[in-house]
Every structure is written in C-alpha cells, then in structure tokens.
Design a protein around this motif. Structure first.
Motif, PDB file in Angstrom:
ATOM      1  N   PRO A  12       0.829  -1.204   0.000  1.00 24.11           N
ATOM      2  CA  PRO A  12       0.000   0.000   0.000  1.00 24.11           C
ATOM      3  C   PRO A  12       0.867   1.259   0.000  1.00 24.11           C
ATOM      4  O   PRO A  12       2.054   1.219   0.343  1.00 24.11           O
ATOM      5  CB  PRO A  12      -0.788  -0.115   1.320  1.00 24.11           C
ATOM      6  N   SER A  13       0.281   2.371  -0.359  1.00 27.57           N
ATOM      7  CA  SER A  13       0.989   3.645  -0.355  1.00 27.57           C
ATOM      8  C   SER A  13       1.554   3.955   1.025  1.00 27.57           C
ATOM      9  O   SER A  13       0.900   3.734   2.046  1.00 27.57           O
ATOM     10  CB  SER A  13       0.036   4.763  -0.788  1.00 27.57           C
ATOM     11  N   LEU A  14       2.779   4.478   1.054  1.00 24.17           N
ATOM     12  CA  LEU A  14       3.393   4.849   2.321  1.00 24.17           C
ATOM     13  C   LEU A  14       2.573   5.931   3.027  1.00 24.17           C
ATOM     14  O   LEU A  14       2.462   5.931   4.257  1.00 24.17           O
ATOM     15  CB  LEU A  14       4.826   5.336   2.088  1.00 24.17           C
ATOM     16  N   ASP A  15       1.989   6.861   2.274  1.00 23.53           N
ATOM     17  CA  ASP A  15       1.143   7.882   2.879  1.00 23.53           C
ATOM     18  C   ASP A  15      -0.052   7.253   3.588  1.00 23.53           C
ATOM     19  O   ASP A  15      -0.453   7.689   4.674  1.00 23.53           O
ATOM     20  CB  ASP A  15       0.645   8.861   1.817  1.00 23.53           C
ATOM     21  N   PHE A  16      -0.653   6.212   2.967  1.00 20.75           N
ATOM     22  CA  PHE A  16      -1.777   5.527   3.595  1.00 20.75           C
ATOM     23  C   PHE A  16      -1.340   4.890   4.918  1.00 20.75           C
ATOM     24  O   PHE A  16      -2.069   4.942   5.918  1.00 20.75           O
ATOM     25  CB  PHE A  16      -2.323   4.433   2.676  1.00 20.75           C
ATOM     26  N   LEU A  17      -0.151   4.294   4.920  1.00 21.48           N
ATOM     27  CA  LEU A  17       0.341   3.627   6.127  1.00 21.48           C
ATOM     28  C   LEU A  17       0.638   4.630   7.233  1.00 21.48           C
ATOM     29  O   LEU A  17       0.368   4.368   8.412  1.00 21.48           O
ATOM     30  CB  LEU A  17       1.590   2.813   5.793  1.00 21.48           C
ATOM     31  N   ARG A  18       1.166   5.789   6.865  1.00 22.65           N
ATOM     32  CA  ARG A  18       1.455   6.807   7.888  1.00 22.65           C
ATOM     33  C   ARG A  18       0.159   7.336   8.491  1.00 22.65           C
ATOM     34  O   ARG A  18       0.061   7.568   9.702  1.00 22.65           O
ATOM     35  CB  ARG A  18       2.256   7.944   7.257  1.00 22.65           C
ATOM     36  N   LEU A  50      -7.102   2.527   2.006  1.00 24.76           N
ATOM     37  CA  LEU A  50      -6.224   1.462   2.508  1.00 24.76           C
ATOM     38  C   LEU A  50      -7.039   0.211   2.814  1.00 24.76           C
ATOM     39  O   LEU A  50      -6.627  -0.911   2.462  1.00 24.76           O
ATOM     40  CB  LEU A  50      -5.494   1.942   3.766  1.00 24.76           C
ATOM     41  N   GLU A  51      -8.188   0.375   3.456  1.00 23.61           N
ATOM     42  CA  GLU A  51      -9.046  -0.773   3.761  1.00 23.61           C
ATOM     43  C   GLU A  51      -9.507  -1.462   2.475  1.00 23.61           C
ATOM     44  O   GLU A  51      -9.552  -2.691   2.396  1.00 23.61           O
ATOM     45  CB  GLU A  51     -10.239  -0.324   4.598  1.00 23.61           C
ATOM     46  N   ASP A  52      -9.857  -0.666   1.464  1.00 25.80           N
ATOM     47  CA  ASP A  52     -10.284  -1.244   0.185  1.00 25.80           C
ATOM     48  C   ASP A  52      -9.138  -2.005  -0.476  1.00 25.80           C
ATOM     49  O   ASP A  52      -9.340  -3.080  -1.049  1.00 25.80           O
ATOM     50  CB  ASP A  52     -10.780  -0.134  -0.752  1.00 25.80           C
ATOM     51  N   ALA A  53      -7.917  -1.430  -0.392  1.00 25.34           N
ATOM     52  CA  ALA A  53      -6.765  -2.090  -1.018  1.00 25.34           C
ATOM     53  C   ALA A  53      -6.440  -3.414  -0.322  1.00 25.34           C
ATOM     54  O   ALA A  53      -6.017  -4.382  -0.967  1.00 25.34           O
ATOM     55  CB  ALA A  53      -5.554  -1.164  -0.989  1.00 25.34           C
ATOM     56  N   PRO A  70      -9.673  -6.524  15.328  1.00 28.26           N
ATOM     57  CA  PRO A  70      -8.574  -7.454  15.635  1.00 28.26           C
ATOM     58  C   PRO A  70      -7.519  -7.482  14.540  1.00 28.26           C
ATOM     59  O   PRO A  70      -6.309  -7.511  14.829  1.00 28.26           O
ATOM     60  CB  PRO A  70      -9.298  -8.796  15.771  1.00 28.26           C
ATOM     61  N   ILE A  71      -7.943  -7.489  13.268  1.00 27.58           N
ATOM     62  CA  ILE A  71      -6.978  -7.439  12.166  1.00 27.58           C
ATOM     63  C   ILE A  71      -6.217  -6.124  12.208  1.00 27.58           C
ATOM     64  O   ILE A  71      -5.008  -6.059  11.984  1.00 27.58           O
ATOM     65  CB  ILE A  71      -7.705  -7.607  10.811  1.00 27.58           C
ATOM     66  N   GLY A  72      -6.947  -5.040  12.514  1.00 29.46           N
ATOM     67  CA  GLY A  72      -6.329  -3.718  12.572  1.00 29.46           C
ATOM     68  C   GLY A  72      -5.269  -3.615  13.652  1.00 29.46           C
ATOM     69  O   GLY A  72      -4.228  -2.971  13.464  1.00 29.46           O
ATOM     70  N   ILE A  73      -5.521  -4.259  14.796  1.00 25.44           N
ATOM     71  CA  ILE A  73      -4.547  -4.218  15.896  1.00 25.44           C
ATOM     72  C   ILE A  73      -3.236  -4.864  15.477  1.00 25.44           C
ATOM     73  O   ILE A  73      -2.142  -4.307  15.678  1.00 25.44           O
ATOM     74  CB  ILE A  73      -5.130  -4.924  17.136  1.00 25.44           C
TER      75      ILE A  73
END
Length: 331
Positions: A12-18, A50-53, A70-73
């Motif tokens: 995923p895009s680094l911006d999305f991760l930040r 990000l969730e869609d990707a 839980p996945i998000g954690i």
C-alpha cells in the motif's frame, strides 16, 4: 529479485500507512489529521482507500468513538515497527550525507507562487541555511518524518494548536490586461458572460471556495453563463492560462499578488470575498528549538505581515478597465 519486485508493487501507499499509524495510535481521525497537518476528511479517505486495497476493515467506526478491529490491531503493530525502522534507516543515511538545512513541505501552488519567489530574502538574511522545498499534497507525519516545517491551507478550526496563522485568502476575478481591456471590457461582474472562465478542476467538491459559482452567487450573478470554460488540474495552470490571455481566473490573494504588482494580471472588480480558511505554518516538535527553524518561521511571519499590508490596494480596479467612459470625457 522478481519476487521482491512483485512484493513491493503490492505494498500500500506509504502515505496511507502513515495515516493509518497515526489514526490507530490516536484512535481519532480528527486528532490524527491535526498531527499530520491534513484535513479530517482527507485522512478518512486515505484510511478507506487502505481498507479497500487490503480487503479488510481496520477500524470499527462507533458513535463518537473509533476502535481498531482485531486485524487492525495486528496490522497496526507491524506497520508501526516498519515505519520506525524506515525512519531510523533514513536518519542514518541523512546524517551522513546531507548538509545542514531544513525541509519545508507545502502545496505545489503555494510553493511556486508564494514561497519560491520570496526565498531570496530568506537566503540574504540567513545565507548559511539550506532550504529544501518539498511541494506536494502528501500526508506529513511531523513526529517521524523528514519534514521540519509545513505550511498548509486549512479551516481555522482545524489548525493544530501550535500552528502560526500567516494570512487568510481573498478571492477576486483576474485576467491579463489584454483580456480585461479588450473587445469586451470587464467593468462589472455581468460582463463575465462575454468571457471564458478558467476553473480549477474539482470533481469531488473538495475546494468549493475556489468554485466560480461561489464568487458569482456572492456578487449577484448566480445564473451567469460564460462564453466558455477551461479546466485545469492544479492552480498554477489556471494562473498561467490567465496570464496567457486564455480567459478570466478566480484569483487567490495573496498567492498571486506578484502577478498583480508587475502587471501580468489585473483585478478589474473591487468586489471579492474572503475564504473561511487560512495558511498555517507549523514546526515539527523534534526541531522546534532549532535556531534555523525558528528563523524560518520568523521570516514566514514577517513576509506574511508585509504581504498583508500591500495586498488590499491591488484589488482596486485599474482605471483603464473600470472607468473608461469617465476617462474619455476628461480627455
């Protein structure tokens, strides 16, 4: 090698991760957006993308609350570790290769139209300070990133607590002298019906304050139909088209003040309206005590104050465009 190439393409895009890291840490899109110096709606769109990707929900959006799934954690823990490792690696390289200086992040239009034309005055005052201008609309994490100072255009209520407000923005139509004083002179807003209007393309409605409809409605012409329309992706292109005589643009002051001062553009009407937003500067907490950063913020404030004192007279209609008949009688 091929396997690594495919793996990197799937990232995923680094911006999305930040943005995700900040939202997961703060458990608030609003607080995370303030930290990254972007709007809450922009960050929310980044998280949804990000969730869609990934094909998985990362947050539970409750009433007035936000929680990681839980996945998000698990994903947040891995993303945090990865970003910290990347930041540490970048800092090790930067410390050994880069000359002392500061990095400024701002939008493309503000950098090219306002910051860059004035940088010489900062260099004259502080010749030993190198300034790196990063002009884009990416998310900026001031806590972890490589940016020292950001300038962003935000609603007053959304500005971070320690941000310095430089100035607001005033909208008024502008055109080249040849268009304003040409075959169909611009004397009143109604005269715009004979001209091509230059638009900033905004299919998602993210910048309604830059929409011609807002200015026309506030100036008594809600149903005006122009002779034509041209649309551009970034504001710099709108300004270039206006300078080239291709139509009438909605001018943003003080961003285009130099164009009015040197005569490349004129503001044929005194009528205008003020945006409910402003330009704000903020230093990253880790460099807030650095002298070069403090000097740059002082310079920004000084330039903003100077510009504010010089801008209003630029909005007076030029005599040749606003009062041609009276001038003719006086001759």
């Amino acid at each position: 090698m091929e396997r690594m190439h495919k793996t990197l393409r799937a990232l995923p895009s680094l911006d999305f991760l930040r943005g995700f890291e900040a939202a997961g840490r703060r458990l608030s899109f609003t607080l995370a957006a303030e930290e990254l110096f972007v709007t809450q709606s922009a960050l929310s769109r980044q998280i949804k993308a990000l969730e869609d990707a990934l094909g998985a929900p990362l947050f539970e959006r409750r009433h007035r609350a936000l929680a990681l799934t839980p996945i998000g954690i698990a994903f947040h823990r891995d993303v945090t570790d990865g970003l910290e490792a990347l930041a540490a690696a970048a800092e090790r390289v930067r410390g050994g290769t880069r000359a002392p200086g500061l990095t400024l992040s701002t939008t493309v239009s503000f950098a090219s139209l306002w910051i860059i034309p004035r940088l010489a005055t900062f260099r004259a005052r502080h010749p030993d300070v190198e300034v790196y201008v990063s002009a884009d609309d990416r998310l900026v994490d001031l806590a972890r990133g490589d940016v020292d100072v950001v300038v962003r255009y935000l609603p007053d209520a959304s500005a971070p607590q320690h941000a310095v407000r430089l100035f607001g923005e005033r909208m008024t139509p502008v055109a080249s002298p040849s268009v304003a004083n040409g075959a169909s002179p611009l004397r009143t807003p109604a005269d715009l019906t004979h001209h091509v209007l230059l638009h900033l393309d905004d299919p998602d409605g993210r910048t309604p304050w830059l929409d011609w409809r807002s200015w026309l409605a506030s100036n008594g012409q809600p149903g005006l139909k122009p002779a034509g329309s041209l649309r551009f992706r970034i504001y710099d292109q709108v300004v270039q088209a206006a300078v080239g005589g291709q139509g009438v643009a909605l001018g943003r002051l003080p961003m285009i003040a130099e164009h009015l001062r040197d005569g490349r553009l004129v503001a044929p009407f005194a009528r205008k309206y003020d945006s409910a937003r402003g330009y704000f500067a903020l230093a990253a907490p880790r460099v807030a005590e650095r002298e070069d950063v403090a000097a740059f913020l002082r310079w920004l404030a000084d330039e903003a104050a100077l510009e504010a004192s010089r801008t209003d007279p630029l909005l007076q209609p030029p005599p040749s465009a606003a009062t041609p008949r009276r001038a003719a009688r006086q001759r």
